[in-house]
Design an enzyme around this catalytic site. Structure first.
Site, PDB file in Angstrom:
ATOM      1  N   HIS A  33       0.825   5.081   1.024  1.00 12.55           N
ATOM      2  CA  HIS A  33       0.132   6.175   2.056  1.00 12.55           C
ATOM      3  C   HIS A  33       0.201   7.401   1.179  1.00 12.55           C
ATOM      4  CE1 HIS A  33       0.376   4.090   5.960  1.00 12.55           C
ATOM      5  NE2 HIS A  33       1.283   3.196   5.370  1.00 12.55           N
ATOM      6  N   HIS A  64       1.027  -1.037  -0.025  1.00 17.54           N
ATOM      7  CA  HIS A  64      -0.087  -0.022  -0.089  1.00 17.54           C
ATOM      8  C   HIS A  64       0.852   1.439   0.019  1.00 17.54           C
ATOM      9  CE1 HIS A  64       0.609  -1.420   4.002  1.00 17.54           C
ATOM     10  NE2 HIS A  64       0.593  -0.284   4.577  1.00 17.54           N
TER      11      HIS A  64
END
Ligand code: 5GP
Ligand code: ZN
Length: 138
Positions: free
Chosen positions: A103, A101
């Protein structure tokens, strides 16, 4: 591949509801449940990749463009003055969810310090050594 035991696989594929800012065939972008700042978002690929080292190159090639779109939308929509991209790989680097992922952390004028470090020192010998140690594995 999607993993049954992965919370981000479930969120990315809509099995668990989340506040989504964007979705396409490859990604779902959601608001972080424990935001560092107002609007903190996560780009999640719909397929499971543990981290950047495992990420499919074609999927990875789309991540920065998507981050730029989100950052621009955050500046216009949320009024942040800038944003940080943070992407942790491995527990030593602070990765807590083992599904790649990115951010996107909006930064506001006068907001708290974050994503900062104290500059260290490096000797010329060590600099040379580091270059050798890394380039030998490229
Ligand atoms: P990491 O430390 O692995 O780079 O970041 C994981 C991030 O995922 C953290 O910022 C955490 O707040 C967020 N997070 C963990 N579980 C959930 C969840 O179930 N839903 C959402 N929206 N965010 C989550
Ligand atoms: Zn996953």
């Amino acid at each position: 591949m999607v993993r049954e035991d992965c919370i981000f696989c479930k969120i990315a594929n809509g099995e668990i509801p989340a506040a989504a800012l964007y979705e396409d065939d490859d990604f779902r972008v959601i608001l972080d449940a424990g935001p560092a700042s107002r609007g903190h978002a996560l780009i999640l690929p719909k397929q499971h990749y543990q981290d950047l080292c495992e990420l499919d190159e074609a999927v990875g090639a789309k991540v920065l463009g998507l981050a730029a779109r989100l950052g621009k939308a955050m500046k216009s929509g949320l009024g942040c003055a800038g944003f940080n991209l943070v992407q942790n790989n491995g527990e030593a680097a602070g990765q807590t969810v083992k599904h790649f992922h990115m951010h996107i952390i909006p930064r506001y004028e006068g907001g708290p310090e974050m994503v900062a470090w104290n500059p260290g020192v490096v000797s010329p010998e060590d600099r040379e050594q580091i270059v050798e140690e890394v380039t030998a594995h490229m």
